[in-house]
Design an enzyme around this catalytic site. Structure first.
Site, PDB file in Angstrom:
ATOM      1  N   SER A 140       0.752  -1.201  -0.014  1.00 51.18           N
ATOM      2  CA  SER A 140       0.092   0.045  -0.032  1.00 51.18           C
ATOM      3  C   SER A 140       0.822   1.351   0.115  1.00 51.18           C
ATOM      4  O   SER A 140       1.966   1.290   0.742  1.00 51.18           O
ATOM      5  CB  SER A 140      -1.027   0.073   1.164  1.00 51.18           C
ATOM      6  OG  SER A 140      -1.439   1.104   1.624  1.00 51.18           O
ATOM      7  N   TYR A 165      -1.615  -0.651  11.042  1.00 48.84           N
ATOM      8  CA  TYR A 165      -1.794  -1.387   9.790  1.00 48.84           C
ATOM      9  C   TYR A 165      -0.874  -1.105   8.686  1.00 48.84           C
ATOM     10  O   TYR A 165      -0.142  -1.899   8.159  1.00 48.84           O
ATOM     11  CB  TYR A 165      -3.212  -0.739   9.139  1.00 48.84           C
ATOM     12  CG  TYR A 165      -3.203  -0.923   7.562  1.00 48.84           C
ATOM     13  CD1 TYR A 165      -3.034   0.001   6.841  1.00 48.84           C
ATOM     14  CD2 TYR A 165      -3.684  -2.048   7.115  1.00 48.84           C
ATOM     15  CE1 TYR A 165      -3.052  -0.114   5.401  1.00 48.84           C
ATOM     16  CE2 TYR A 165      -3.909  -2.400   5.717  1.00 48.84           C
ATOM     17  CZ  TYR A 165      -3.527  -1.454   4.976  1.00 48.84           C
ATOM     18  OH  TYR A 165      -3.542  -1.665   3.531  1.00 48.84           O
ATOM     19  N   LYS A 169       2.260  -3.509   6.648  1.00 42.93           N
ATOM     20  CA  LYS A 169       2.656  -3.549   5.208  1.00 42.93           C
ATOM     21  C   LYS A 169       4.125  -3.074   5.218  1.00 42.93           C
ATOM     22  O   LYS A 169       4.661  -3.975   4.202  1.00 42.93           O
ATOM     23  CB  LYS A 169       1.905  -2.361   4.390  1.00 42.93           C
ATOM     24  CG  LYS A 169       0.376  -2.588   4.263  1.00 42.93           C
ATOM     25  CD  LYS A 169       0.149  -3.997   3.740  1.00 42.93           C
ATOM     26  CE  LYS A 169      -1.420  -4.253   3.425  1.00 42.93           C
ATOM     27  NZ  LYS A 169      -1.533  -5.604   2.928  1.00 42.93           N
TER      28      LYS A 169
END
Ligand code: WQD
Length: 355
Positions: A140, A165, A169
C-alpha cells in the site's frame, strides 16, 4: 502495439495454478476474474472475515468458472499445509488476505500484527516446503506516509508508519524481501496500491464494506442511495487547491490486471531482481471535492455533504508516479475516475435490488 500487448497478455497459460488468499475480498475477487480471463487456474483461500461467500457466484456469473475455494484461516499452518498437499503443484501465490482498516488497527494493534504477519510468514514457509516460486504481495502507498515530494516513486522514502496497519505493510515487505534474498530460486513483487475504487462493469462483484464504510467512495454511493444521511468531508483547510485532501484513485479492474502482469513477469523470468516493488496508481491527484463532482457527473445524482473537521491520521496529499509499472509491467490505468464512479454507482444499485 497495444493490441499485440493485450493479445500477448491473454496468451493461454492454461493450467498454471495460482493460490489467491483473500480471493473473495474486494481486490482479490476482481483479480480472480482477471486471472481466469488470462487462462490461469485460481484457488481461493479466504476465512470470510471481511467478505461473503456469495462473491463466488459473482465470479461465476462473470467468467463461467467457480474457482476452488478453501474456507480456511492462513494463521492455521496445519490447514495451510492441507491445502498445499491437496492442490499439488502451485505456480504462484497472490496474497491479499489481511486486516486493512486503519482506525481499527489503532484500537487493536496486536490483532493486526498477529493476523497480518503470522499469515504472511505461514505462506512464505509453505512456499519453501512446496517450492512455490513466485509471490505477489498486496502492499500500500500507506508505507510512504506523507511524502516530502510528489509524485511518489518506488524510491521515495518509506516513513515511520502512521498506524499499526501501515506498519504491517512495511514489515510485510521487509519480511518478504529478506526471505526471498535467502532463496535464490524464488521471487516476489510488492504492489503498492494507491486508492482503489469502483466495481466490475457487470456489477456482479464490487466492494462490500462491513458496517459504516471508512472509505470515501462507498460512503458516497451509500449516501446517494439513501443508506447514509450525508457525506462528511473531513476538512477543507488543507494546503491544496480546493482545501480538501488529494489522493490517487484508480479503478479496481485496472488494479487487478496489474497483478496478472506482475505474476506473468515472474513466471516468464522477466523480473530484473528477485524482489521488486511497483506503485500502482493513475499518476494523477484528485481531491475529495473533485471526487464528489466526478460522482455527481457520472451518476446524475446531487450528493448531500457537509464540511467537517479533519480526520485523525489523514495525510494531506499523495499521488503516484506509475512510470516504473508502465515501463516494466507494460501496465497503466485505462478507466477514468468518472467511469469508475459510474461502476461504483451501478454496484450500489445492484446491492439495493438484491435486498
Ligand atoms: C480518502 C479521502 C479522507 C471518507 C485508504 C485506506 C487505507 C489504504 C489507503 C489500503 C481522505 C476523505 C473519506 C469520508 C472523507 N488502503 N474521506 N469522508 O484514507 O486514503 O486510505 O487507502 O491499503 O487502508 O483507508 O482512503 O477512502 O478512507 O479516504 O472526506 O467519509 O477521502 O479524508 O482524504 P485513505 P479513504
Amino acid at each position: 502495439q497495444e493490441q499485440n500487448e493485450m493479445a500477448d497478455l491473454l496468451e493461454p497459460v492454461m493450467g498454471r495454478k495460482v493460490i489467491v488468499t483473500g480471493g473473495t475480498g474486494y481486490i482479490g475477487s476482481h483479480t480472480v476474474v482477471e486471472l481466469i480471463a488470462a487462462g490461469y487456474e485460481p484457488v481461493i483461500i479466504d476465512n470470510l472475515y471481511n467478505s461473503d461467500i456469495s462473491v463466488l457466484e459473482g465470479i461465476r456469473a462473470i467468467t463461467g468458472v467457480t474457482p476452488k475455494f478453501w474456507d480456511y484461516d492462513l494463521c492455521d499452518s496445519q490447514k495451510l499445509e492441507e491445502v498445499f498437499r491437496a492442490e499439488g503443484k502451485v505456480d504462484a501465490i497472490i496474497h491479499f488476505a489481511a486486516y486493512k482498516a486503519v482506525g481499527e488497527s489503532v484500537r487493536k494493534p496486536l490483532d493486526y500484527y498477529r493476523n497480518n504477519l503470522t499469515s504472511l510468514m505461514n505462506l512464505l514457509a509453505a512456499m519453501d516446503r512446496h517450492d512455490t516460486p513466485a509471490l505477489v504481495f498486496s502492499s500500500s502507498c500507506t508505507v510512504y506516509g506523507q511524502p516530502d515530494t510528489l509524485p511518489v516513486t518506488e524510491t521515495s522514502p518509506v516513513k515511520e508508519a502512521a498506524s499499526p496497519y501501515g506498519y504491517t505493510k512495511q514489515a510485510g515487505e521487509t519480511i518478504i524481501r529478506d526471505t526471498i534474498a535467502a532463496r535464490p530460486a524464488h521471487k516476489a513483487v510488492s504492489l503498492r496500491y494507491f486508492n482503489p475504487i469502483g466495481a466490475h462493469p457487470t456489477a456482479f462483484i464490487g466492494e462490500l464494506p462491513r458496517g459504516v464504510p471508512e472509505n470515501l467512495v462507498p460512503y458516497i454511493t451509500q449516501t446517494a442511495i439513501g443508506l447514509r444521511d450525508e457525506l462528511k468531508v473531513f476538512g477543507t483547510d488543507y494546503d491544496t487547491p480546493d482545501g480538501s485532501c488529494i489522493r490517487d484513485y484508480l479503478h479496481v479492474v485496472d488494479l487487478a490486471k496489474a497483478h496478472v502482469m506482475a505474476l506473468r513477469r515472474m513466471l516468464d523470468g522477466e523480473n530484473k531482481a528477485g524482489y521488486e516493488v511497483f506503485n500502482l496508481g493513475m499518476g494523477k491527484g484528485v481531491s475529495v471535492l473533485e471526487a464528489i463532482a466526478a460522482f455527481e457527473k457520472a451518476s446524475g445524482v446531487k450528493l448531500k455533504y457537509t464540511i467537517t473537521g479533519r480526520r485523525a491520521g489523514d495525510i494531506e496529499k499523495i499521488w503516484a508516479d506509475p512510470s516504473l509499472a508502465n515501463r516494466e509491467l507494460g501496465w497503466k490505468t485505462e478507466i477514468t475516475i468518472e467511469e469508475a464512479m459510474e461502476t461504483a454507482w451501478r454496484w450500489e444499485n445492484r446491492l439495493k435490488n438484491k435486498e
